[in-house]
Structure formats: structure tokens, C-alpha cells
Design an enzyme around this catalytic site. Structure first.
Site, short mmCIF file in Angstrom:
data_model
loop_
_atom_site.label_atom_id
_atom_site.label_comp_id
_atom_site.label_asym_id
_atom_site.label_seq_id
_atom_site.Cartn_x
_atom_site.Cartn_y
_atom_site.Cartn_z
N TYR A 167 -5.40 -23.86 -6.12
CA TYR A 167 -6.81 -23.94 -5.72
C TYR A 167 -7.74 -23.94 -6.92
O TYR A 167 -7.55 -23.17 -7.86
CB TYR A 167 -7.17 -22.74 -4.84
CG TYR A 167 -6.52 -22.73 -3.48
CD1 TYR A 167 -6.75 -23.77 -2.58
CD2 TYR A 167 -5.70 -21.68 -3.11
CE1 TYR A 167 -6.16 -23.75 -1.32
CE2 TYR A 167 -5.12 -21.64 -1.85
CZ TYR A 167 -5.35 -22.69 -0.96
OH TYR A 167 -4.77 -22.65 0.28
N LYS A 181 0.94 10.85 0.01
CA LYS A 181 -0.11 10.17 0.78
C LYS A 181 0.04 8.66 0.64
O LYS A 181 0.77 8.19 -0.26
CB LYS A 181 -1.48 10.63 0.28
CG LYS A 181 -1.74 10.35 -1.19
CD LYS A 181 -2.93 11.15 -1.72
CE LYS A 181 -3.18 10.86 -3.19
NZ LYS A 181 -4.18 11.77 -3.77
C1 LIG Z 1 -3.79 12.29 -4.96
C2 LIG Z 1 -3.96 13.72 -5.29
C3 LIG Z 1 -3.03 14.37 -6.10
C4 LIG Z 1 -1.93 13.66 -6.84
O1 LIG Z 1 -2.49 12.95 -7.93
P1 LIG Z 1 -1.54 12.24 -9.01
O2 LIG Z 1 -2.46 11.81 -10.08
O3 LIG Z 1 -0.90 11.09 -8.30
O4 LIG Z 1 -0.54 13.26 -9.40
C5 LIG Z 1 -3.15 15.74 -6.25
N1 LIG Z 1 -4.15 16.42 -5.64
C6 LIG Z 1 -5.07 15.82 -4.89
C7 LIG Z 1 -6.15 16.62 -4.27
C8 LIG Z 1 -5.02 14.44 -4.69
O5 LIG Z 1 -5.96 13.85 -3.94
#
Ligand SMILES: *Cc1c(COP(=O)(O)O)cnc(C)c1O
Length: 389
Positions: A269, A38
Site C-alpha cells: 500500500y 495481567k
Molecule cells: C504491572 C504491574 C507490576 C509488574 O510490573 P513489571 O514492570 O512488569 O514487573 C507490578 N505492580 C503493579 C501495581 C503493576 O501494575
């Protein structure tokens, strides 16, 4: 071509492959691996990484956060199973069916909309039933109503149940009490489904990266590997010893200006840094407009010629300054490492995540579109993704 000067990220595909084999070694042999890619593969680039995983038989498929992320993988020719971990919108169901993209399902409304879309398409919508065992984000409760929900789903002609899953809220902490309670609730529910719904052969999955490393009993039929694919750690508290991971991304730039400042000069800044002594200062043409956190102002450092150069003053949108006093030979054009190794020194996503008050996951995801990604194999650039080209 790999002539990038201002800023670029190198993604080491060989290290990525080594991470996958290390993860496979850590995962129970009967569990498949679902690659969580993702948010564009946590900022690393979902498509090039999925291409690497297409040929690995122990990778069952991929999980994304949105339908659109799934479409972009299919557009790039990715063929293994893809499903969306979060809510998906009914307007996307027809396209998800056409492209064989599965969905998380957790309300009666979703079941009926997905079932209708499936029947209209003459296909089955593949669903993963989300179960809320304590994250309180999405999912049905693992109770009597939950059992009825699974039965309803199983009876829908337009649906095929591809999996049942839950997600841990605290598996990355040393104290696994809550994660174990979630796991117990999930396995008890799985057992009830087997007994009471008569459904056989369902795929149950719950392990995220932290549970892959620390809770082998949770691997079940499949694991969802996210952050560890990229060689990053879910937290400081998980086991760093038994699974060898290498960060796959390095972020680099070049010095564009060097000057000597006398004592008493303010830098950037707000004048939040004032030189106490004559100081040699380099300007680096990267900033929070690239996703480099402004909160690293006066806190972070970069590597130049194998040495640490502390950030002086505020990080601007597109530039910041670093102290190169005592680092010989720094001039316009000298390479700068913002994340990664230079000689014996290393700056990790975890270090910057901690210093910036962000989080390694967040930092990786936020690396911006102005940063071209160069994919390396055997030290050679095999692909470039330049969003602004
Ligand atoms: C993002 C996510 C994962 C992966 O999590 P990690 O900590 O990066 O391994 C797995 N399952 C769900 C439902 C997620 O949203």
C-alpha cells in the site's frame, strides 16, 4: 498435534521455569514472589504459566489487572492467592468473595462496599491497600488520613488486610532518585502503620521487575514480578548482567509466496518501497491483524534460514513482504521467525518494541487472538491454546 502453518507462538515452559529460579536467586530470601500475570500473562497465556507456578513454593500467588482475569484463573483450577492490582467494581465483589480473589482498596467508598459484600457473604474480603507514593495513579496518600484509612479498614469485620503496597513510576531508570524517594515515603508510612495502628504481621510490597533487579532493599515481604517472568526487560537501563533471563516466546510463520521483481516496482500500500535493483521478495501471511505492528513497515526484519530479511513496504492487516535476495533456498513453506532465534540470529521483543515505537510490554500484550500459542517442554508441545479453533 502441532501443525500450524500461518502463524504460531511457541512458549518455552522450561525457559519460564529457569527465569523463575533466576528471579528467586535475585530476590531477598525473606520475600515471596507474586507473579504478575495481567493481560493474559502479558500475552503469553496466564493459565498455562500459573499452572507452572502452582508447584513453586516461593511463588506466593498472582496479581491480575481485572476481576475477570482472576475468575478465568480460578476456572482453570489455579488455587494460590490471586489479587487485582487496579480498581474493581462493586458488582464483582460477591463473585470475588466466592472465588477468594483479593482487591486493591484505596477509597472509603471501596472499603464500605467491600466490607458490606464481605459481611453479606459471611466471608472476609481480602484487600491490599494501595498507597500512592508518586505514581499518581491509584492509592491513598501516606499521610495522617492514610493512617486513619488503614485503621478503618482494620476495624471492618468484612475485611481482611492481606497487604499494603505501592508502585514505582521510575524504578527502570538509571537515576533512582525518584524511586528511592517513593521507597522512603513507603517505608516511613509502613513504620507509622506498625507504630500507630498496632497492626502486626502486615505484608508490605512494592518492588516491580525493575526494582527486583536494581533495588534489592525494596524487596520487603514480597515482590511483584511481571515482565521478567517472560524473560523480557523492564528497560535498557536496568542491570542485565546479574539475573539471567531468557525470552520465553517465539513467533513464527511460513513464507507463502516468492517472486522476482525488476527494478522500479513499488511494494504494498502507498508504494512506500520501490525496488532499486532486481529483488527477490517473499510474502509472509501475518499482519497488524495479528498484533504485528504496522509501524515496522520498511523498518523491521524477519529471520529466514538464519538470515535477516528486511520488511519491504507497509505491513498490511494480514500480510507483508520481505527481501530475500541473497538468501538461498527460500520458497513457499520456508519457516519465518518474527520473534525469537534462528541459527545465530535473534529478534527480540525489545528490538521490535523499539523499532515499532511501541514498547516490549505493549508488543507482547498485543499479540492477537489469531495467533495460536503452543506450550513446549523438553522440545515437545504439551498444550495448545488456539482461540479460533
Ligand atoms: C504491572 C504491574 C507490576 C509488574 O510490573 P513489571 O514492570 O512488569 O514487573 C507490578 N505492580 C503493579 C501495581 C503493576 O501494575
Amino acid at each position: 498435534m502441532e501443525h500450524y502453518e500461518r502463524v504460531w507462538a511457541e512458549v518455552d515452559l522450561d525457559a519460564f521455569t529457569r527465569n523463575l529460579y533466576a528471579i528467586r536467586g535475585a530476590v531477598s530470601p525473606k520475600a515471596g514472589i507474586i507473579g504478575v500475570i495481567k493481560a493474559d500473562g502479558y500475552g503469553h497465556g496466564a493459565v498455562p504459566l500459573a499452572r507452572e507456578m502452582e508447584g513453586m513454593d516461593f511463588v506466593q500467588g498472582y496479581a491480575t489487572a481485572t476481576a475477570q482475569e482472576g475468575f478465568s484463573l480460578r476456572r482453570a483450577g489455579i488455587r494460590k492467592e490471586i489479587f487485582v492490582l487496579g480498581y474493581t467494581f462493586p458488582s464483582d465483589y460477591p463473585e470475588m468473595l466466592r472465588q477468594r480473589i483479593g482487591a486493591a482498596a484505596f477509597t472509603e467508598q471501596m472499603l464500605s462496599d467491600m466490607d458490606r459484600a464481605g459481611r453479606e457473604a459471611g466471608e472476609k474480603m481480602r484487600i491490599h491497600i494501595a498507597v500512592d507514593t508518586g505514581m499518581s495513579r491509584i492509592g491513598i496518600r501516606p499521610d495522617d488520613a492514610g493512617i486513619r484509612f488503614v485503621r478503618t479498614a482494620a476495624a471492618c469485620p468484612g475485611l481482611e488486610i492481606s497487604g499494603v503496597f505501592t508502585h514505582f513510576a521510575e524504578s527502570d531508570e538509571t537515576d533512582k532518585t525518584r524511586a528511592e524517594a517513593q521507597f522512603a515515603a513507603f517505608t516511613a508510612f509502613a513504620e507509622r502503620i506498625r507504630r500507630e495502628s498496632g497492626l502486626a504481621g502486615l505484608r508490605f510490597h512494592c518492588a516491580n521487575s525493575a526494582a527486583i533487579l536494581d533495588m534489592p532493599q525494596t524487596h520487603l515481604d514480597a515482590v511483584r514480578a511481571g515482565i521478567i517472568l517472560y524473560g523480557l526487560w523492564p528497560s535498557d537501563e536496568v542491570d542485565h548482567v546479574h539475573t539471567r533471563l531468557e525470552p520465553i516466546l517465539s513467533l513464527r510463520s511460513h513464507v507463502v509466496y516468492v517472486k522476482e521483481l525488476e527494478a522500479g516496482r513499488e511494494i504494498s500500500y502507498g508504494g512506500t518501497w520501490k525496488t532499486q535493483a532486481p529483488t527477490r521478495v517473499a510474502t509472509i501471511p501475518v499482519g497488524y491483524g495479528d498484533g504485528y505492528p504496522r509501524s515496522l513497515s520498511n523498518r523491521g526484519s524477519v529471520l529466514i534460514r538464519g538470515r535477516r530479511a528486511p520488511i519491504l513496504g507497509r505491513v498490511c492487516m494480514d500480510q507483508f513482504m520481505a527481501d530475500v535476495t541473497g538468501i538461498p533456498g527460500v520458497e513457499t513453506g520456508t519457516e519465518v521467525t518474527l520473534i525469537g532465534r534462528d541459527g545465530g540470529e535473534q529478534i527480540t521483543m525489545e528490538e521490535l518494541g523499539g523499532l515499532s515505537g511501541r514498547f516490549n510490554y505493549e508488543l507482547a500484550c498485543c499479540l492477537g487472538r489469531r495467533i495460536p500459542r503452543l506450550y513446549k517442554k523438553d522440545g515437545k508441545t504439551v498444550q495448545i491454546r488456539d482461540f479460533e479453533a
